[in-house]
Design an enzyme around this catalytic site. Structure first.
Site, PDB file in Angstrom:
ATOM      1  N   ASP A 183     -10.051  -5.667  -4.727  1.00 43.26           N
ATOM      2  CA  ASP A 183      -9.474  -4.889  -3.651  1.00 43.26           C
ATOM      3  C   ASP A 183     -10.240  -3.642  -3.587  1.00 43.26           C
ATOM      4  OD1 ASP A 183      -7.827  -2.818  -2.274  1.00 43.26           O
ATOM      5  OD2 ASP A 183      -6.103  -3.935  -2.779  1.00 43.26           O
TER       6      ASP A 183
ATOM      7  N   SER B 140       0.807  -1.320   0.079  1.00 47.94           N
ATOM      8  CA  SER B 140      -0.128   0.081   0.111  1.00 47.94           C
ATOM      9  C   SER B 140       0.677   1.234   0.082  1.00 47.94           C
ATOM     10  CB  SER B 140      -0.820   0.134   1.288  1.00 47.94           C
ATOM     11  OG  SER B 140      -1.623   1.086   1.590  1.00 47.94           O
TER      12      SER B 140
ATOM     13  N   HIS C 182      -7.496  -5.822   0.663  1.00 43.84           N
ATOM     14  CA  HIS C 182      -6.415  -4.839   0.314  1.00 43.84           C
ATOM     15  C   HIS C 182      -5.127  -5.775   1.236  1.00 43.84           C
ATOM     16  CE1 HIS C 182      -4.235  -1.244  -0.563  1.00 43.84           C
ATOM     17  NE2 HIS C 182      -4.317  -1.044   0.817  1.00 43.84           N
TER      18      HIS C 182
END
Lengths: 1106, 285
Positions: free
Chosen positions: B236, B115, B265
């Protein structure tokens, strides 16, 4: 020595300062010699609303007070106590007061409290902003001594003063409660400890928090604008000659340049280094855009004039214009600019920007070396200014969830409640839904606090855990009642419907291996029995649903359950803790219950097992449960061949006594085991081995040689238990025939543990299997989320230790699984990823692997000739079958000779060439592999060489085909290349530890296909006649092969051909009166999946005729 | 003292940067585990801390030296060290990363970032291409907000609503966000993610998410020369599949995309057994 008030004031922030003043005033009024902590508290409590701050303590008090008394009473008492305490303080004479001035100085205790709070605050993470303030203040007043104490900190420090806490104690307050209340801000939303110390520092709060004189810099809103300017300035201040002309690249580049321009124009130099203060910002972007050569040249001349000033930053703006605009203008500009840059490097800067790196590259390719000549420094700009403001409207909770709004309640609720493996419910699904509905109604009706609103949105398992837990007013007893109501209802009405998440555990053989087979019928038991009831399986969470439970258990269960429900906060989470192995509840509590049950029960259940062998997919076996007297008979093992007749086979009766329902830890069961070991083992000998082998072969139907080794290994591991330390049996099956392996595992489970369902199949390679998935073996691919393989295995072992664990593809095990398996086989304990260990002593492990790595070539030397490979059969789908007729035509490319009446066509080929492949059925004796055994189906060998040359398309079923195209570089290789090299050693070690390693042989699909074709052609000629042709889709043959693979013997196939195929053919013949030279097409309808028939998943009970 | 401890001045001398570095190692709880020649840096994403890798580490530690650290915004780092003036953009985080590697005397390493850390890794690789052999970007995105011809997954309005929800009631927001982010039905992962999200001080959390949302790496992806492996789950909430394609098309180095057949995610929390082989494979080439 008392401290002057003025000194103390220096240490205090505004609010605490006013509190101190009030305290000093009190002391002065009472003409005390010193101002003490008591004064401060008294002032804080008694002061009216004149100053805003004291409400802090009063608020805290109102929240901390005991509920036993009315608030008025308690505050009155408090007031009184403090007045009394103050009265006891020594008062100064009037003269002394005059000498010391107006203000009684600060007592040592109060000063100490201030110091304490100062230190505390300095350490405190939440008050970082004070240091910022102080740092900035520090530059102006270097004499500044310390931290300015906030009122909250001061109050807390004062509460630590023993004198104060004693007075509070007299009034019925505990100072630790008050402290807690002070620390915790009034709306008790934030539960986490750190933020609980002070209200959260939201950005929106800062504007209101400016009261204490603190200004947050503008960039605190996390827009990167100022940061970008700082970085630009940093580049600009580099030495001349180095790359000091920033070229901004990034989507935010234009914005960053604009920001910088604005700063320069506004002469807002604060954030910028000294060297570049006062520079001018000149943009030629527009001129470049216009593309007028004259204008640009004029501008450039103009620029030279600027050279005398502190400096010029020339912006060429968007590089895109240079790239896209007319070439003549741009190149003129570039050369002019290069000249200028050569002349005045010190006070002349250049900057530009480009939204993408690609544009910059284009620019460079057009003007090579310009980045060197211009000393360009590429500056990636990666942050935007925040676009919109933030305090636009009062935030409402429901609104804030709008993007998530309808999304997860349904999706998660259903998944959460039903599929959650940790939950076990005593009600059937229907009743459970009803129950939850009613609970929802209650909880909604209760009140409409924020929590409740969240709750409605939240997935159910969250609701029941924490949210409910922190709510005070929730009426748990109502839920309790409701639950009882539905449980009872369900028990009465739906007794027969399947109960959610119920597992039947069957336990028996710590006593060696008592096996059940056709030839053997035995009763045994030396220890107390347990009724085999479904309710036992989840002893705590389940209402006793079984009638036959003794009152003793009933009492036990309901008692434990009521305890259980007493603690309703954990009503939902607690059972899960109990059931799954990774619980925090001690497993011994569970065990103790089951053990007591086991000791108390004297019922004997004999199970009548009927039709155990009817159909492969039959899962539930009807059981008759009779009450009988306690059995204390010794183990009897009757290996009587007399019982070997078909009637007895179909309804044989084995009385099983089940030693315990212990399904979790091995504790009680190890105890029991010790007593019984001696009774059992001598009963096994070679003759038993034969009997065992015979029943095993009966249930598997092939791989006789390997099965013999397995039987030997099992019997031996039981008879020689002295040398055999571990309780578990580890078998390893190598080679092909995956279905055969599964059938072996199931057969072992049935023979040893009594039920086919006692085999648990876990694939260590994450492969999705089609054929073997659903034939009574538990399909474990679901419920696998979020767990590592070993957790999954450990959970299964914990749930059901008395099972056959089929671990497929052990050669593909990941590293964790490898180490866990190794330690399990060595120590008898399987550990999961959290380090918890599960005893494997009563389990049987069957691991499978295709073959030993490195020996692949030897095993599959004959693979080249195989047409119907195992992999191919694995991918077969069960479709409907269809027959149609078409007139024969010469163009079909084969002659109507009697030798090739039946032909196989492949759908894939027919698309391209449409040429059916004649399949010559030739008689050819085949050498048998081992002597003494007769294989019935090996006499014929089909040559389908032409077919086998067709390329096969291998698709990874896990990835949709479109995705494969979309991301061409997705790796389809399995991880074998990276894993195999280090797992080979491990595999060899691991296999060495096994009780037995056997190899399965290839299942001969080709021979079987030949057999099937022959059978079909016989059937065809019988029913239709000699002069017609039959075209069989290869898919049909594949389907038949898959079906036969799952069968114990091929006679069932003959039955199907007889009953279904022949019937359809004769129907077809009757219907159409087939003329000569007609072609009957027998094809699989790929788009129509068949439902399961009584002959298994692949053979339909009827064929569509057209 | 206080807020400025984590601040490292780029113009600092080598000497002071060394002391800065060792201080930083302490502040960011840097740990090195495992043995092996290859060095792998595992960098966690927003809302988690290094414990998020706990289920991945066992798969790697036999053959790799693993560097674990916390981002300065993580809940496990003393919030004193979060300098609101410094960490306005992700560049500062990339500085931290480079400084950590320098202090550990690591010349070349693999970088696995989830991320936000995927963004940080990209920035660091632009700045110091020599440091990185390969980037493994899990659930990474160059830009979370939608643009004219770019689908990042969030509208401006969405983002503002998220911020507002965070402000209004952080706890409630976490409770809503955690299961959504985890995606798959893995209560343990949701619990874990909620825990680490709660650990973040709300103001820092909000501040960081604002800076993440204002980050836009699209223009600079071409500057990345290091080979990359983009790991993306099939569904996601934060990162649409199109983003992976975008990254692949625009990253400057050799890039491959791996789609995990799972949701959410946070595959390292929800499906570690799926993710680990993919990472191993990426590290082996």
């Amino acid at each position: 020595m008392p401290t002057p008030v003025s000194t103390a004031r220096l240490c205090l922030a505004a609010d605490s300062c006013s509190a101190l003043d009030a305290a000093v005033a009190v002391a002065h009024r009472r003409s005390h010699t010193q101002s003490t902590t008591l004064h401060v508290v008294f002032a804080l409590i008694s002061s009216s609303s004149s100053s805003p701050s004291p409400s802090l303590l009063r608020d805290a008090l109102s929240r901390a007070r005991s509920a036993a008394y009315s608030p008025r009473l308690q505050f009155k008492a408090l007031d009184l106590c403090f007045s009394v305490a103050l009265d006891r303080l020594p008062s100064s004479s009037g003269a002394a007061a005059a000498v010391e001035g107006d203000e009684p100085p600060i007592s040592n205790s109060l000063m100490a409290a201030i110091k304490r709070s100062q230190a505390n605050q300095r350490r405190h993470p939440d008050t970082f902003h004070l240091y910022q303030q102080q740092q900035s203040a520090g530059s102006t007043s270097p004499t500044f001594a310390g931290v300015k104490v906030e009122l909250q900190q001061l109050v807390i420090a004062i509460l630590d003063d023993p004198i104060v806490s004693r007075v509070f104690g007299e009034a019925g307050f505990r100072s630790c409660d008050i402290k807690l209340a002070v620390l915790r801000p009034p709306p008790p939303i934030l539960r986490f400890p750190r933020a609980a110390r002070c209200p959260p520092l939201f950005l929106c709060n800062f504007s209101t928090a400016e009261g204490f004189g603190f200004h947050f810099p503008a960039h605190l809103t996390a827009d990167g604008g100022e940061e970008n300017c700082r970085r630009i300035a940093e580049v600009l201040t580099r030495k001349t000659g180095t790359a000091r002309n920033p070229m901004l690249v990034g989507v935010g580049a234009a914005e960053a340049e604009g920001d910088f321009c604005r700063i320069v124009e506004r002469q807002n130099w604060t954030g910028l280094p000294l060297q570049i203060r006062g520079v001018k910002f000149v943009s030629v972007e527009r001129e470049l855009g216009d593309g007028d050569k004259e204008v640009i040249c004029a501008r450039m001349l103009e620029l030279r004039r600027y050279a005398n000033e502190p400096g010029v930053v020339l912006s060429i703006g968007d590089l895109n214009r240079m790239v896209e605009g007319s070439e003549g203008v741009a190149s003129c500009f570039v050369s002019e600019l290069t000249k200028i840059l050569e002349l005045q490097p010190a006070s002349f800067w250049l900057m530009g920007w480009s939204a993408t790196y690609e544009t910059y590259l284009k620019f460079l390719s057009r003007y090579p070396l310009v980045d060197k000549e211009w000393n360009l420094q590429l500056l990636p700009i990666t942050s935007h200014r925040t676009v919109t403001g933030l305090q636009t409207k009062p935030p409402s909770l429901m609104d804030s969830f709008v993007p998530f709004g309808g999304l997860f309640p349904q999706a998660y609720e259903s998944v959460g409640t039903l599929n959650n493996p940790y939950q076990s419910l005593p009600r059937c699904q229907h009743c459970n839904e009803q129950f939850e509905k009613e609970v929802a109604v209650i909880s909604k009706g209760n009140d409409t606090s924020v929590e409740d609103q969240t709750k409605a949105v939240l997935p159910s398992w969250l609701q029941k855990g924490d949210v409910v837990g922190i709510k005070d007013g929730f009426d748990f007893s109502k839920v309790n009642d409701l639950q009882k109501k539905w449980n009872e209802y369900c028990q009465h009405v739906h007794r027969r419907s399947p109960i959610v998440e119920v597992k039947t555990y069957q336990a028996l053989p710590h006593l060696g291996i008592p096996y059940i087979s056709d030839t053997a019928c035995f009763t045994k038991s030396t220890n107390p029995l347990i009724p085999q009831s479904q309710a036992i399986s989840v002893p705590l969470a389940t209402e006793p649903t079984h009638r036959d439970l003794g009152s003793n258990h009933h009492h036990k269960l309901s008692k434990s359950e009521s305890n259980f429900h007493g603690d309703l906060c954990s009503r939902q989470s607690a059972p899960s803790d109990m059931v799954i192995p990774d619980c925090h509840t001690s497993p011994s509590s569970v065990t103790s219950v089951t053990t007591e049950l086991a000791l108390g029960a004297v019922n004997h259940y004999s199970l009548e097992e009927k039709s155990a062998r009817e159909g492969l997919s039959q899962c539930s076996i009807p059981r008759k449960i009779d009450e009988s007297s306690p059995s204390v008979s010794k183990v009897q093992f009757l290996a009587s061949p007399l019982l070997h007749n078909s009637q007895a086979r179909d309804s044989y009766l084995h009385s099983l006594s089940l030693p315990s329902g212990n399904t979790r830890s091995g504790i009680s069961h190890i105890e029991l085991r010790d007593q019984d070991l001696s009774n059992m083992h001598q009963k096994f000998d070679a003759s038993n081995c034969k009997a065992f082998y015979r029943s095993l072969v009966e249930k598997v139907g092939r791989q006789e040689e390997a099965l013999w080794s397995i039987s030997e290994a099992i019997i031996e591991s039981r008879t020689n238990s002295k040398k055999h330390q571990r309780g578990a049996i580890w078998l390893n099956i190598l080679g092909p025939d995956r279905v055969g392996k599964k059938m072996t595992a199931m057969a072992l489970a049935e023979l040893i543990f009594g039920l086919r369902e006692d085999s648990i199949c876990i694939d260590l390679a994450y492969e999705d299997d089609n054929v073997a998935g659903q034939q009574g073996l538990k399909n474990c691919s679901t419920g696998f989320w979020g767990k590592t393989m070993i957790d999954h295995i450990a959970m299964e072992i914990g749930k059901k230790p008395l099972s056959v664990f089929l671990l497929e593809n052990v050669d593909k095990a990941d590293l964790l699984a490898q180490s866990s398996l190794s330690s399990a086989i060595r120590t008898g304990k399987f550990s999961d990823s959290h380090g918890r260990e599960f005893s494997t002593n009563s389990s049987i492990f069957v691991t499978t692997a295709r073959n030993l790595p490195g020996k692949a070539a030897a095993v599959f030397s004959e693979k080249a000739n195989i047409y119907f490979s195992e992999e191919r059969i694995f991918e077969v789908r069960s479709s409907q079958m269809k027959m149609s007729i078409k007139p024969f035509s010469e163009s079909d490319g084969f002659s109507c000779s009697p030798s090739s009446k039946v032909s196989l066509i492949s759908r894939r080929d027919s698309n391209m060439s449409n040429s059916p492949l004649p399949c010559s059925v030739s008689r050819r004796k085949r050498k048998l592999d081992f002597s003494g055994e007769i294989k019935c189906h090996d006499e014929y060998y089909t040559c389908i060489d032409r077919l086998s040359k067709k390329p096969e398309i291998v698709l990874d079923l896990n990835i949709p085909a479109e995705e494969l195209n979309q991301h061409e570089e997705i790796d389809c290789n399995s991880e074998s290349n990276s894993i195999s090299e280090n797992s080979q050693e491990w595999l060899e070690d691991f296999f060495d530890l096994m009780d037995k390693t056997v190899s399965f042989k290839q299942f001969d699909f080709d021979a079987l296909a030949d057999h099937a074709v022959r059978e079909i052609s016989r059937c065809f000629s019988d029913n239709v006649g000699m002069n017609c042709m039959l075209e069989i889709d290869v898919k049909i043959i594949e389907q038949i092969l898959a079906a036969t693979w799952l069968m114990r013997n091929t006679s069932e196939l003959s039955v199907w051909i007889e009953q279904v195929l022949c019937k359809s053919l004769s129907e077809l013949n009757e219907k159409y009166k087939l003329p000569d030279c007609t072609v009957v097409r027998f094809v699989a309808k790929q788009d129509l999946l068949m439902e399961e028939s009584k002959l298994g998943r692949f053979l339909p009970s009827r064929i569509i005729l057209e | 003292m206080g807020g400025s401890t984590g601040h490292s001045n780029t113009a600092a001398t080598a000497d002071s940067s060394l002391t800065n570095g060792s201080k930083l190692l302490e502040i960011l709880n840097v740990r090195v585990v495992g043995s092996g020649e290859k060095v792998v840096v595992l960098s966690h994403g927003f809302g988690t801390d290094q414990s998020a890798w706990n289920r991945i580490v066992p798969f790697l530690q036999r053959d790799h030296r693993i560097v674990l650290y916390d981002l300065v915004c993580a809940g496990s780092v003393n919030p004193d060290h979060f300098d609101f003036r410094r960490y306005t953009t992700l560049d500062a985080y990339a500085d931290d990363l480079c400084l950590i590697l320098e202090s550990l005397r690591i010349d070349r390493c693999f970088f696995v970032g989830h991320s936000v850390s995927a963004m940080i890794g990209i920035l660091a690789a632009i700045r110091r291409p020599d440091l990185f052999i390969k980037l493994v970007l899990i659930g990474g995105s160059p830009r979370f907000l939608n643009d004219r011809d770019y689908h990042g997954g969030f509208d401006h309005g969405d983002a503002e609503r998220v911020f507002m929800a965070m402000e209004a009631n952080y706890e409630a927001w976490v409770r809503g966000f955690a299961p959504l982010a985890v995606g798959a039905d893995v209560p343990a992962a949701v619990r874990e993610f909620s825990r680490t999200l709660f650990n973040m001080r709300p103001d820092i959390s909000l501040f960081v998410s604002r800076s993440v949302f204002s980050t836009d790496l699209r223009g600079v992806l071409g500057l990345v020369r290091v080979p990359c492996c983009i790991v993306q789950t099939a569904r996601d909430v934060s990162v649409p599949l199109a983003v992976a394609t975008y990254l692949k098309a625009h990253l400057g180095g050799r890039t491959i995309v791996e789609i995990l057949n799972t949701e959410g995610h946070l595959p390292h929390l929800s499906a570690p057994a799926l993710l680990a082989p993919v990472i191993r494979r990426a590290l082996s080439r």
